[in-house]
Each structure stands twice: as structure tokens, then as C-alpha cells.
Design a protein around this motif. Structure first.
Motif, short mmCIF file in Angstrom:
data_model
loop_
_atom_site.label_atom_id
_atom_site.label_comp_id
_atom_site.label_asym_id
_atom_site.label_seq_id
_atom_site.Cartn_x
_atom_site.Cartn_y
_atom_site.Cartn_z
N VAL A 31 25.80 -23.68 24.49
CA VAL A 31 26.42 -24.25 25.68
C VAL A 31 25.91 -23.49 26.90
O VAL A 31 25.76 -22.27 26.85
N ALA A 33 27.04 -23.13 31.02
CA ALA A 33 27.98 -23.55 32.07
C ALA A 33 27.33 -23.21 33.41
O ALA A 33 26.43 -23.93 33.86
N GLY A 34 27.69 -22.09 34.03
CA GLY A 34 27.03 -21.70 35.28
C GLY A 34 25.63 -21.13 35.04
O GLY A 34 24.79 -21.12 35.94
N GLY A 35 25.39 -20.64 33.84
CA GLY A 35 24.07 -20.09 33.50
C GLY A 35 23.81 -18.71 34.09
O GLY A 35 22.71 -18.16 33.94
N THR A 36 24.80 -18.09 34.72
CA THR A 36 24.55 -16.82 35.41
C THR A 36 24.30 -15.66 34.45
O THR A 36 23.71 -14.66 34.81
N ASP A 37 24.77 -15.80 33.22
CA ASP A 37 24.48 -14.76 32.23
C ASP A 37 23.41 -15.26 31.25
O ASP A 37 22.48 -14.55 30.91
N LEU A 38 23.57 -16.50 30.82
CA LEU A 38 22.68 -17.01 29.78
C LEU A 38 21.22 -17.11 30.24
O LEU A 38 20.30 -16.72 29.50
N ALA A 103 30.89 -9.95 39.58
CA ALA A 103 29.58 -10.16 40.22
C ALA A 103 29.68 -10.28 41.74
O ALA A 103 30.37 -9.50 42.39
N THR A 112 31.49 -19.77 35.68
CA THR A 112 32.72 -20.46 35.28
C THR A 112 33.66 -19.52 34.52
O THR A 112 33.24 -18.49 33.98
N ASN A 116 32.74 -16.84 31.52
CA ASN A 116 33.19 -15.44 31.60
C ASN A 116 33.89 -15.02 30.31
O ASN A 116 33.70 -13.91 29.81
N CYS A 118 33.38 -16.24 27.36
CA CYS A 118 32.44 -16.23 26.22
C CYS A 118 31.23 -15.34 26.49
O CYS A 118 30.25 -15.38 25.74
N ASP A 163 35.47 -9.46 32.78
CA ASP A 163 36.62 -8.99 33.56
C ASP A 163 37.85 -9.86 33.34
O ASP A 163 38.97 -9.36 33.35
N LEU A 208 34.89 -24.14 24.44
CA LEU A 208 36.17 -23.68 25.03
C LEU A 208 36.47 -24.64 26.18
O LEU A 208 35.66 -24.75 27.12
N LYS A 225 39.55 -2.07 37.99
CA LYS A 225 38.20 -2.08 37.43
C LYS A 225 37.42 -0.84 37.86
O LYS A 225 37.40 -0.50 39.05
N ASP A 233 29.21 -5.01 40.14
CA ASP A 233 28.75 -4.35 38.92
C ASP A 233 29.62 -4.78 37.76
O ASP A 233 30.79 -5.08 37.96
N PHE A 234 29.02 -4.76 36.58
CA PHE A 234 29.82 -5.01 35.38
C PHE A 234 30.85 -3.89 35.23
O PHE A 234 30.61 -2.76 35.67
C1 LIG Z 1 24.09 -9.43 38.70
C2 LIG Z 1 25.21 -9.89 37.77
C3 LIG Z 1 26.43 -9.25 37.84
C4 LIG Z 1 27.47 -9.66 37.00
N1 LIG Z 1 28.66 -9.01 37.08
C5 LIG Z 1 29.68 -9.37 36.27
C6 LIG Z 1 30.93 -8.69 36.35
O1 LIG Z 1 31.12 -7.80 37.17
N2 LIG Z 1 31.91 -9.06 35.49
C7 LIG Z 1 31.74 -10.06 34.59
O2 LIG Z 1 32.69 -10.36 33.85
N3 LIG Z 1 30.57 -10.73 34.51
C8 LIG Z 1 29.54 -10.43 35.32
N4 LIG Z 1 28.35 -11.09 35.25
C9 LIG Z 1 28.14 -12.09 34.19
C10 LIG Z 1 28.40 -13.56 34.58
O3 LIG Z 1 27.92 -13.84 35.86
C11 LIG Z 1 29.89 -13.92 34.52
O4 LIG Z 1 30.50 -13.38 33.38
C12 LIG Z 1 30.10 -15.43 34.57
O5 LIG Z 1 31.48 -15.71 34.66
C13 LIG Z 1 29.54 -16.17 33.35
O6 LIG Z 1 29.87 -17.56 33.52
P1 LIG Z 1 28.75 -18.70 33.45
O7 LIG Z 1 29.48 -19.99 33.65
O8 LIG Z 1 27.63 -18.45 34.37
O9 LIG Z 1 28.31 -18.52 31.94
P2 LIG Z 1 26.91 -18.90 31.18
O10 LIG Z 1 25.88 -17.95 31.63
O11 LIG Z 1 26.65 -20.36 31.43
O12 LIG Z 1 27.36 -18.69 29.72
C14 LIG Z 1 27.73 -17.41 29.25
C15 LIG Z 1 28.05 -17.53 27.74
O13 LIG Z 1 29.20 -18.33 27.53
C16 LIG Z 1 28.92 -19.48 26.71
N5 LIG Z 1 29.75 -20.55 27.29
C17 LIG Z 1 29.84 -20.89 28.60
N6 LIG Z 1 30.81 -21.81 28.77
C18 LIG Z 1 31.32 -22.06 27.55
C19 LIG Z 1 32.36 -22.92 27.07
N7 LIG Z 1 33.08 -23.69 27.91
N8 LIG Z 1 32.62 -22.95 25.74
C20 LIG Z 1 31.91 -22.15 24.90
N9 LIG Z 1 30.93 -21.30 25.28
C21 LIG Z 1 30.65 -21.26 26.59
C22 LIG Z 1 27.42 -19.68 26.83
O14 LIG Z 1 26.91 -20.32 25.69
C23 LIG Z 1 26.94 -18.24 26.95
O15 LIG Z 1 26.91 -17.65 25.67
C24 LIG Z 1 27.29 -10.74 36.08
C25 LIG Z 1 26.04 -11.38 36.05
C26 LIG Z 1 25.02 -10.97 36.88
C27 LIG Z 1 23.71 -11.69 36.82
#
Ligand SMILES: Cc1cc2nc3c(=O)[nH]c(=O)nc-3n(C[C@H](O)[C@H](O)[C@H](O)COP(=O)(O)OP(=O)(O)OC[C@H]3O[C@@H](n4cnc5c(N)ncnc54)[C@H](O)[C@@H]3O)c2cc1C
Length: 340
Positions: A31, A33-38, A103, A112, A116, A118, A163, A208, A225, A233-234
Motif C-alpha cells: 500500500v 498513502a502519502g509515500g513520504t516514508d515508502l 516531520a 497520512t 504513520n 504502519c 509518533d 488499515l 518527544k 526529526d524522528f
Molecule cells: C525527513 C523525514 C522526517 C520524518 N520525520 C518523522 C517523524 O518525526 N515522526 C514520524 O512518525 N515519522 C516521520 N517521518 C516518516 C513519515 O513521513 C511519516 O511517518 C508519515 O506519517 C508516513 O505516512 P505516509 O502516508 O507518507 O506513509 P507511506 O510512506 O505512504 O507508507 C508508510 C508505510 O505504511 C504503509 N501504509 C500506509 N497506509 C496504509 C494503510 N492505510 N493501511 C496499511 N498500510 C499502510 C505503507 O505500505 C508503508 O509500509 C519522516 C519522514 C521523512 C522523510
């Protein structure tokens, strides 16, 4: 420049359709979502899905419902939407504070709540580019055999770094998981496993879909935190506390949850032991020492391990004093401004 590997991209309009694609494609599909981690992880080849199933078009995941029994948050709500909610800021402050510290503004606009919760676990030996990891013959979490943090360990000890999860567990959140076979609801605390590789009790074909919070009903909550940079920062430590006080000021119920000290958020039993006691300085000091003695952070994130363990007690103390009504703004500001 790090490039993304090739992948198939699907963007269905419903969660059921997304779940059916996941079931048909098998564990090589993920999956997004926002792709910010994946997406950064894919660029570093930490995660290499053949198919990405985007939730971008699934409107049902962007619902926010507010009823007498509590609020329900769609997994597709962005963290910015969470942070902009006055209702969450007032009634579920711990979640609001946690989301506000994830972040940066730009990332929170895309990130999303579901993503966060997952979020992949993190480790100094894993969050590196491909060449770096190749040079150490990789690690157990991806492509290697050994855990370089604890070489005798049979289990990966990468750290849960979300977080929002500790904050939501302190608030007694439940999550709904949907697959092509149906839906199930579990306490959020049960979604996590203490294994850095298999850190979620979610099947690869499950999505989820939503997070349900009970009515705030007199509960107060907070999130503290610890991170190197106050800007973004993480977490290297997250302390989430929620407390319900009785009319005489003693604790009716309390939950204290730690983030970033294990492969899962840690729901401690220190909150239960506060029940029936007033939040005196002594009771707070006892709870803080209790939680700190149980925290077992590993040497695989930023900052010194032994110092981080000591800070656990300090942060539990700050959180409980804030919930008792002390003005902790100056302490918060000092921590936010500090570059460690
Ligand atoms: C510079 C930087 C700093 C960051 N700092 C922090 C921080 O301080 N704290 C923090 O918590 N995070 C941090 N992050 C990580 C990330 O940005 C966040 O955790 C964000 O909320 C992830 O959400 P996303 O929608 O982008 O997830 P995605 O990148 O799209 O997905 C993340 C994971 O969740 C899974 N997933 C997503 N949605 C679903 C769903 N609905 N059901 C099942 N699986 C799902 C995906 O398959 C993947 O494994 C940071 C990232 C960067 C690049």
C-alpha cells in the motif's frame, strides 16, 4: 541521485478494490498513502515492492466523524488535517501534539495517519543507502543475516519510530483492518509486534481503514518527544500519557506509553499503579523511576543509549506534571530549542 526502481502502480477508488488487488498480487505488493516514508525507502532499496496500491483516490478513508461515543479518523486523513482540527487539539491533545511534531509542514501535508501507524521500523544499520549497507554485507532486516546491533540476536531490533502510535495507544484507540475477506477491529496496541522485521500484526493483504477513539470523557493527554533537532526529526524517545482524575484529584485511570525504545510502542503498567493516588511529586517521581527502569532502548538510533534511558524518567515526570496542571510551557520551549 537515487532513483526509484520500476514498479506497477494501481490507484483503485475503494478500499475493497485495493484489498482485492493486494490479495491477488501477494506480499510483493504494498500500500502507498502519502509515500513520504515508502518512496525514500524504495530509492534506497530498503523496500522493493513490485506493485504499489495507492489509497489516494479512496475518499472513504478521508472521513472524520465526531459522535457522542468518540471520534473516528479515516486512515487517509493527512497529518495536517489532524493538526488543523480544533476538536482534536482540545479533546485529544496527546494525538494533536504527536501529529504536530511529525516531520515538517510539507511532509505532513502528504503524510497520512494510516502511513504513520504502519511506518517501517528504523535502525542505524538499515536507514542507509544501498552502497553503505552493501559494504557491511547488509543486515538481518533486509538482504543480510546478522543483526549488527546485537550480533547474537535472532530477532531484528529496529525501532518503532512513529509518533502518533504511542499517543493513540495512550488514548485507547482501536483500528479497523479491511481485506477482501472482511473486516476486523483490534486495539491499536495489538497491531504491533516486538520484532523489527515483522512489526505489524497486519496481514499483507489488509488495509488499515480507520482509527476509533473513545469519548474523551474527562481524560487529559499529552505527548513529549525527544529528538536531536527541534525543527524536525524522528523521535529517539516519545512519552505519551493519558490520565483521568477523580473529583478528589486522585488518579482514576492512567496510561503511559513509550515510543522509540523498542520495535513496538510499549504500553507500560505504571499507569495502572497510579490508580487511586493523587499526582503528588512523590507519586510522579515513583512512576517516572518505574517506567525508566523498564525502558530498554538499544544502541541503534541517534544519541547516547544510557543518556536516552535516563531521559525516559525525566520525560514521564514532565508529562505527568503537565497533566496535573503544572505550567510546563517553559520546559517544552527549552526542549524544542535545544539542538542536542
Ligand atoms: C525527513 C523525514 C522526517 C520524518 N520525520 C518523522 C517523524 O518525526 N515522526 C514520524 O512518525 N515519522 C516521520 N517521518 C516518516 C513519515 O513521513 C511519516 O511517518 C508519515 O506519517 C508516513 O505516512 P505516509 O502516508 O507518507 O506513509 P507511506 O510512506 O505512504 O507508507 C508508510 C508505510 O505504511 C504503509 N501504509 C500506509 N497506509 C496504509 C494503510 N492505510 N493501511 C496499511 N498500510 C499502510 C505503507 O505500505 C508503508 O509500509 C519522516 C519522514 C521523512 C522523510
Amino acid at each position: 541521485m537515487m532513483r526509484l526502481p520500476w514498479f506497477d502502480y494501481r490507484a483503485p477508488a475503494s478500499a475493497l478494490e485495493a484489498a482485492r488487488i493486494l490479495a491477488a498480487e501477494g506480499p510483493d505488493a504494498m500500500v502507498i498513502a502519502g509515500g513520504t516514508d515508502l518512496l525514500p525507502n524504495m530509492k534506497r532499496r530498503q523496500q522493493t515492492p513490485h506493485t504499489l496500491v495507492s489509497l489516494r483516490r479512496v475518499q472513504a478513508l478521508k472521513r472524520f466523524s465526531d459522535e457522542q461515543a468518540g471520534v473516528t479518523l479515516g486512515a487517509g486523513l493527512t497529518l495536517t488535517q489532524i493538526v488543523r482540527s480544533d476538536r482534536l487539539r482540545q479533546a485529544y491533545r496527546g494525538l494533536w501534539q504527536a501529529a504536530a511534531q511529525v516531520a515538517t509542514v510539507h511532509l505532513r501535508n502528504a503524510a497520512t495517519l494510516g502511513g504513520n501507524l504502519c511506518l517501517d521500523t528504523r535502525c542505524n544499520y538499515y536507514n542507509q543507502n544501498l552502497e553503505w549497507r552493501k559494504a557491511i554485507d547488509f543486515c538481518m532486516k533486509k538482504d543480510g543475516e546478522t543483526c549488527w546491533v546485537a550480533t547474537a540476536s535472532k530477532r531484528c531490533v529496529a525501532v518503532s519510530s512513529t509518533d502518533c502510535a504511542p499517543a493513540l495507544i495512550a488514548l485507547d484507540a482501536r483500528v479497523r483492518l479491511a481485506s477482501a475477506d472482511g473486516e476486523r477491529e483490534v486495539p491499536l496496541a495489538d497491531l504491533y509486534l516486538n520484532d523489527g522485521m515483522h512489526y505489524l500484526a497486519r496481514r499483507p493483504d489488509e488495509i488499515l481503514t480507520e482509527v476509533a477513539l473513545p469519548a474523551s470523557d474527562g481524560w487529559r493527554s499529552t505527548y513529549w518527544k525527544l529528538r536531536r533537532r527541534g525543527s524536525f526529526d524522528f523521535p529517539v524517545l516519545g512519552v505519551a500519557c493519558a490520565v483521568k482524575l477523580a473529583g478528589n484529584g486522585s488518579v482514576e485511570r492512567a496510561r503511559i506509553v513509550l515510543g522509540a525504545v523498542a520495535s513496538r510502542p510499549v504500553l507500560t503498567d505504571a499507569g495502572e499503579r497510579l490508580a487511586g493516588k493523587p499526582l503528588t511529586d512523590d507519586a510522579i517521581a515513583q512512576a517516572a523511576a518505574d517506567v525508566a527502569s523498564r525502558a530498554k532502548p538499544m544502541d541503534n538510533t541517534d544519541l547516547d543509549l544510557y543518556w536516552r534511558k535516563r531521559v525516559v524518567g525525566e520525560f514521564v515526570g514532565y508529562a505527568l506534571r503537565e497533566l496535573r496542571g503544572d505550567d510546563m510551557d517553559a520546559v517544552r520551549l527549552r526542549i524544542a530549542k535545544q539542538v542536542l
